[in-house]
Motif scaffolding. Structure first.
Motif, PDB file in Angstrom:
ATOM      1  N   THR A 105      28.420   2.577 -20.905  1.00 44.06           N
ATOM      2  CA  THR A 105      29.629   2.453 -21.942  1.00 44.06           C
ATOM      3  C   THR A 105      30.634   3.183 -21.362  1.00 44.06           C
ATOM      4  OG1 THR A 105      27.737   2.240 -23.650  1.00 44.06           O
ATOM      5  CG2 THR A 105      29.882   2.889 -24.330  1.00 44.06           C
ATOM      6  N   GLU A 106      30.321   4.313 -20.804  1.00 44.66           N
ATOM      7  CA  GLU A 106      31.262   5.386 -20.379  1.00 44.66           C
ATOM      8  C   GLU A 106      32.196   4.744 -18.914  1.00 44.66           C
ATOM      9  OE1 GLU A 106      30.668   9.408 -20.025  1.00 44.66           O
ATOM     10  OE2 GLU A 106      29.555   9.359 -22.072  1.00 44.66           O
ATOM     11  N   LYS A 107      31.550   3.695 -18.431  1.00 45.58           N
ATOM     12  CA  LYS A 107      31.977   3.220 -17.038  1.00 45.58           C
ATOM     13  C   LYS A 107      33.053   2.257 -17.497  1.00 45.58           C
ATOM     14  CE  LYS A 107      30.913   4.200 -12.921  1.00 45.58           C
ATOM     15  NZ  LYS A 107      31.845   5.099 -11.964  1.00 45.58           N
ATOM     16  N   SER A 108      32.981   1.718 -18.855  1.00 42.11           N
ATOM     17  CA  SER A 108      33.978   0.800 -19.236  1.00 42.11           C
ATOM     18  C   SER A 108      35.065   1.404 -19.944  1.00 42.11           C
ATOM     19  CB  SER A 108      33.304  -0.228 -20.114  1.00 42.11           C
ATOM     20  OG  SER A 108      33.196   0.217 -21.421  1.00 42.11           O
ATOM     21  N   GLY A 109      34.829   2.851 -19.951  1.00 48.28           N
ATOM     22  CA  GLY A 109      36.161   3.559 -20.468  1.00 48.28           C
ATOM     23  C   GLY A 109      36.020   3.965 -21.767  1.00 48.28           C
ATOM     24  N   VAL A 110      34.679   3.893 -22.467  1.00 44.91           N
ATOM     25  CA  VAL A 110      34.547   4.172 -24.083  1.00 44.91           C
ATOM     26  C   VAL A 110      33.471   5.288 -24.017  1.00 44.91           C
ATOM     27  CG1 VAL A 110      33.687   3.416 -26.211  1.00 44.91           C
ATOM     28  CG2 VAL A 110      34.962   1.956 -24.635  1.00 44.91           C
ATOM     29  N   SER A 113      41.334   1.610 -14.902  1.00 42.86           N
ATOM     30  CA  SER A 113      42.647   1.229 -15.301  1.00 42.86           C
ATOM     31  C   SER A 113      42.833   0.146 -16.198  1.00 42.86           C
ATOM     32  CB  SER A 113      43.519   1.082 -14.233  1.00 42.86           C
ATOM     33  OG  SER A 113      44.786   0.551 -14.598  1.00 42.86           O
ATOM     34  N   HIS A 114      42.667   0.142 -17.570  1.00 39.41           N
ATOM     35  CA  HIS A 114      42.548  -1.064 -18.349  1.00 39.41           C
ATOM     36  C   HIS A 114      43.755  -1.858 -18.264  1.00 39.41           C
ATOM     37  CE1 HIS A 114      43.177   2.068 -21.472  1.00 39.41           C
ATOM     38  NE2 HIS A 114      44.424   1.786 -21.319  1.00 39.41           N
ATOM     39  N   ASN A 115      44.982  -1.281 -17.947  1.00 34.85           N
ATOM     40  CA  ASN A 115      46.298  -2.125 -17.906  1.00 34.85           C
ATOM     41  C   ASN A 115      46.357  -2.917 -16.793  1.00 34.85           C
ATOM     42  OD1 ASN A 115      47.348  -1.167 -20.471  1.00 34.85           O
ATOM     43  ND2 ASN A 115      48.107   0.717 -19.394  1.00 34.85           N
ATOM     44  N   SER A 116      45.720  -2.364 -15.556  1.00 36.12           N
ATOM     45  CA  SER A 116      45.785  -3.297 -14.391  1.00 36.12           C
ATOM     46  C   SER A 116      44.752  -4.338 -14.609  1.00 36.12           C
ATOM     47  CB  SER A 116      45.081  -2.415 -13.196  1.00 36.12           C
ATOM     48  OG  SER A 116      45.957  -1.228 -13.361  1.00 36.12           O
ATOM     49  N   ALA A 117      43.533  -4.120 -15.140  1.00 36.09           N
ATOM     50  CA  ALA A 117      42.655  -5.088 -15.216  1.00 36.09           C
ATOM     51  C   ALA A 117      43.058  -6.209 -16.391  1.00 36.09           C
ATOM     52  CB  ALA A 117      41.182  -4.555 -15.924  1.00 36.09           C
ATOM     53  N   GLY A 158      39.441  -9.703 -19.780  1.00 36.14           N
ATOM     54  CA  GLY A 158      39.531  -9.583 -21.140  1.00 36.14           C
ATOM     55  C   GLY A 158      39.002  -8.065 -21.409  1.00 36.14           C
ATOM     56  N   VAL A 159      39.619  -6.975 -21.338  1.00 42.47           N
ATOM     57  CA  VAL A 159      39.303  -5.723 -21.443  1.00 42.47           C
ATOM     58  C   VAL A 159      38.529  -5.577 -22.575  1.00 42.47           C
ATOM     59  CG1 VAL A 159      40.217  -3.360 -21.756  1.00 42.47           C
ATOM     60  CG2 VAL A 159      41.416  -4.803 -20.299  1.00 42.47           C
ATOM     61  N   LEU A 160      38.858  -6.003 -23.881  1.00 35.73           N
ATOM     62  CA  LEU A 160      38.080  -5.651 -24.918  1.00 35.73           C
ATOM     63  C   LEU A 160      36.784  -6.162 -25.057  1.00 35.73           C
ATOM     64  CD1 LEU A 160      40.852  -5.726 -27.945  1.00 35.73           C
ATOM     65  CD2 LEU A 160      39.851  -3.760 -26.590  1.00 35.73           C
ATOM     66  N   LYS A 161      36.680  -7.582 -24.602  1.00 41.17           N
ATOM     67  CA  LYS A 161      35.346  -8.318 -24.426  1.00 41.17           C
ATOM     68  C   LYS A 161      34.667  -7.400 -23.529  1.00 41.17           C
ATOM     69  CE  LYS A 161      36.273 -12.605 -23.680  1.00 41.17           C
ATOM     70  NZ  LYS A 161      36.398 -13.937 -22.831  1.00 41.17           N
ATOM     71  N   ILE A 162      34.951  -7.228 -22.457  1.00 42.96           N
ATOM     72  CA  ILE A 162      33.984  -6.271 -21.477  1.00 42.96           C
ATOM     73  C   ILE A 162      33.543  -4.809 -22.124  1.00 42.96           C
ATOM     74  CG2 ILE A 162      34.073  -5.149 -19.131  1.00 42.96           C
ATOM     75  CD1 ILE A 162      35.973  -7.406 -18.256  1.00 42.96           C
ATOM     76  N   LYS A 217      30.669  -8.792  -8.494  1.00 44.56           N
ATOM     77  CA  LYS A 217      31.983  -8.882  -8.788  1.00 44.56           C
ATOM     78  C   LYS A 217      32.098  -8.312 -10.152  1.00 44.56           C
ATOM     79  CE  LYS A 217      36.086 -11.739  -9.111  1.00 44.56           C
ATOM     80  NZ  LYS A 217      36.434 -12.946  -9.396  1.00 44.56           N
ATOM     81  N   ALA A 218      31.097  -8.840 -11.155  1.00 49.03           N
ATOM     82  CA  ALA A 218      31.357  -8.421 -12.616  1.00 49.03           C
ATOM     83  C   ALA A 218      31.154  -6.779 -12.774  1.00 49.03           C
ATOM     84  CB  ALA A 218      29.999  -8.945 -13.181  1.00 49.03           C
ATOM     85  N   GLY A 219      30.326  -6.238 -12.030  1.00 46.37           N
ATOM     86  CA  GLY A 219      30.239  -4.848 -11.969  1.00 46.37           C
ATOM     87  C   GLY A 219      31.596  -4.258 -11.640  1.00 46.37           C
ATOM     88  N   LEU A 220      32.274  -4.643 -10.641  1.00 48.18           N
ATOM     89  CA  LEU A 220      33.585  -4.242 -10.139  1.00 48.18           C
ATOM     90  C   LEU A 220      34.326  -4.392 -11.335  1.00 48.18           C
ATOM     91  CD1 LEU A 220      35.218  -3.076  -7.502  1.00 48.18           C
ATOM     92  CD2 LEU A 220      35.676  -5.388  -7.055  1.00 48.18           C
ATOM     93  N   ILE A 221      34.468  -5.452 -11.957  1.00 52.25           N
ATOM     94  CA  ILE A 221      35.249  -5.774 -13.058  1.00 52.25           C
ATOM     95  C   ILE A 221      35.203  -4.758 -14.056  1.00 52.25           C
ATOM     96  CG2 ILE A 221      36.207  -7.355 -14.809  1.00 52.25           C
ATOM     97  CD1 ILE A 221      35.570  -9.572 -12.910  1.00 52.25           C
TER      98      ILE A 221
END
Lengths: 289, 358
Positions: free
Chosen positions: A30-35, A155-159, A165-169, A144-148
């Protein structure tokens, strides 16, 4: 020291540490995705009570774990909806989720306290906890999915600009975290101490949160951290029972002290934290910009 | 944070409640619990006592409780909440509520307080406790006979006189029938953590204990004993249904008659500050039915005879000579330990290994 005794100690450490590994690895994703989800303790409790009540009603272990994981998914979806869609503050929402989980689990379990059940052998889950850590490690660094996912956390803006889909991920990562927390809880109420008692996780959710920092957001280190923690607390019990005149309070405090020391160490090395802590942690993502 | 939320909710409840009962005149009795009433141990038995009081006094009293109150500044808020919401009598049911109870009692001189297992009193603060150690003497006697490995595992909570007294009483009785007996003690530094209690139980079993004794609140140790095929004593309430093949007996705390008597005293206006320390003779400490599947009939008879002797005052848990670990004579031959010594007991008797954490 004879082999039997050592074998026994290792067994107890494995059984005691597994819930920390599950909750820790879930929170790490969860934290890795920025939450940052501080609702670990609450989700564990709801998971524990759901598994227990399902088992008492149906007598089916598979259903018990399925429903438990489902409860974690529901709890974390609620959190995800609040922080991702409504963009509420992650810290406050996470704390609220824990408070909600404590109350909800007490309410659901009210009539089931002290119902005797047949506990399940913990060994499948102990092995599974190792498998899941290696799987997550592989996922993060070899796919690749892990990298995304990591990119979204950094950096959610770059992604977003690259079309991901930042929110989806983030939603998926939060749900995975919730499911793992619920699994940790159900392991506690079905395998570790087969019973339902209010607040039975007794702060392990908070330890799992500390572990993620201790592990500097690296999956493999979750295992190391959890086993240092579990190992020290079981070893201090052994020392006590051997009658070694060591202050028990100190050993009781030792795991927390160790976490604190690591926190200080990594925060003094700014570069290291910068390298491993997800840069977008707790920062909400606005799709419009 | 959590407690604050609970208190807010409770205060709202009390507010509504006090509005509704403004014209009625039942005395309000409040309880502060350290755990949930469903722990099947310490808090559970206090709640059984509360219900007994309620059924005895009927409409003369109403009762409420606050559960899961930690032994810190939160306790002050919880006790004050009860006191300020019109409660006439408040029972605080854990040792470490001691100073908090006195602090609130000073603010509310017209409210009566009763603090369990403590020793500090005031004009409106009574203390009460049960002589659980009398039960430990019987457990010790049974353990001395039943152990095959001569190793007993003891899961202790906090190093307070109440717990230390239990360990000493147990060991004195056990070593009397079995001089080779060894007692291994783990201080869990918690009253309530099923996981940790199970860890401690498994650690003791792994180190060769074949009988477990606990002074913590859940039935996790008893369950661990059942699983490992060793024996155990239940704690605070009869826990046989959780470990039918391990449970030898348990020491039950019977608070109901005391709660009913004290509440009646408040209703009658005869309440005064007292120090109550009752045991088997008064029925405050009761042994659960002895497990006939596990214990030989002769041993059960011995245990029952001991109960009678304790009730008659012919048997005391702390009969001299008793030495401490340093070999100093604490109780002389032919004497028994007085209540002052028992209440402040912070030393192990001779024969127990390890150092008592201070």
């Amino acid at each position: 020291m004879d082999f039997e005794l050592l074998y026994g100690i290792v067994k107890i450490i494995l059984i005691a540490t597994t819930p920390l590994v599950f909750a820790g690895i879930g929170e790490l994703v969860t934290e890795k995705s920025g939450v940052l989800n501080l609702g670990v303790e609450g989700m564990m409790l709801v998971g524990a009570v759901t598994a227990f009540v399902t088992l008492v009603i149906t007598g089916n272990y598979i259903l018990a774990f399925t429903f438990s994981i489902l409860s974690g998914v529901i709890m974390s979806s609620l959190f995800a909806f609040l922080v991702l869609i409504l963009m509420s503050n992650q810290i406050a929402t996470g704390l609220a989720l824990t408070i909600f989980g404590i109350g909800l689990s007490s309410m659901i379990g009210k009539n089931y306290i002290g119902t005797p059940i047949e506990g399940l052998s913990p060994w499948f889950f102990v092995i599974f906890s190792f498998v899941i850590v290696f799987f997550i490690s592989y996922f993060f660094y070899k796919t690749k999915a892990g990298l995304i996912l990591r990119a979204v956390g950094e950096s959610h803006n770059s992604a977003h600009a690259l079309g991901y889909g930042v929110l989806k991920i983030r939603f998926c990562s939060i749900i995975f975290g919730g499911a793992m927390c619920a699994l940790a809880g159900s392991y506690m109420s079905i395998c570790y101490a087969p019973m339902w008692q209010e607040n039975m996780t007794a702060g392990r959710g908070w330890i799992a949160l500390a572990l993620v920092v201790f592990a500097t957001w690296k999956p493999g280190r979750i295992l190391i951290g959890a086993y240092i923690f579990g190992g020290v607390s079981i070893l201090q019990m052994n020392f006590q029972a051997w009658g070694l005149s060591l202050p028990g309070q100190f050993f009781n405090m030792a795991p927390y002290l160790a976490t604190l020391i690591v926190l200080v160490l990594i925060s003094s090395n700014k570069l290291r934290v910068k390298l491993s802590a997800p840069a977008s942690l707790t920062i909400p993502f606005f799709k419009g910009r | 944070m959590i407690k604050l939320y609970k208190l807010l909710l409770l205060s709202l409840t009390f507010f509504v409640f006090s509005l509704g009962s403004a014209y009625a005149d039942p005395k309000k009795v409040g309880f502060i619990y350290i755990g949930p009433p469903g722990d099947h141990g310490w808090t559970y038995m206090h709640d059984v006592g509360r219900k007994h009081m309620q059924s005895q006094l009927g409409d003369a009293v109403t009762s409420t409780y606050i559960e899961n109150v930690p032994e810190n500044a939160d306790a002050v808020r919880a006790i004050r909440k009860l006191a300020s919401s019109g409660h006439d009598l408040i029972f605080t049911t854990s040792f470490n509520y001691m100073d908090q109870t006195l602090e609130v009692a000073k603010e509310f001189p017209n409210v009566k307080f009763e603090h369990a297992t403590g020793y500090k009193r005031a004009d409106n603060v009574s203390t009460y406790s049960a002589r659980f150690y009398e039960g430990r003497t019987i457990s010790g006697h049974i353990a001395g006979h039943m152990t095959k490995t001569n190793t007993i595992g003891y899961i202790a909570s906090f190093p307070i006189p109440e717990v230390v007294r239990g360990i000493n009483a147990f060991y004195l009785a056990a070593s009397k029938v079995n001089p080779d007996i060894k007692i291994k003690i783990i201080w869990a530094f918690t009253w309530y953590d099923p996981g940790k209690e199970a860890d401690a139980a498994n650690t003791l079993i792994n180190q060769g204990a074949d009988i477990l004794v606990q002074h913590t609140d859940t039935f996790a140790p008893c369950q661990a004993a059942e699983k490992a095929g060793v024996l155990a004593f239940g704690q605070a309430s009869n826990q046989e249904e959780f470990c039918p093949n391990a449970h030898l007996t348990a020491i039950e705390d019977i608070w109901g008659p005391y709660y009913a008597a004290r509440a009646q005293a408040v209703v009658d206006g005869t309440w005064s500050s007292e120090d109550t320390w009752d045991g088997m003779a008064e029925g405050m400490v009761v042994m659960s039915p002895y497990n006939t599947k596990l214990m030989p009939a002769s041993l059960i008879q011995e245990a029952i005879n001991m109960e009678v002797a304790i009730k008659d005052g012919k048997l005391h848990s702390f009969e001299g000579p008793i030495y401490n670990q340093a070999g100093e004579l604490m109780v002389a031959e032919g004497e028994v330990a007085d209540d002052g010594m028992l209440a402040g007991m912070n030393w192990y008797v001779q024969g127990i290994d390890g150092e008592l954490p201070q």
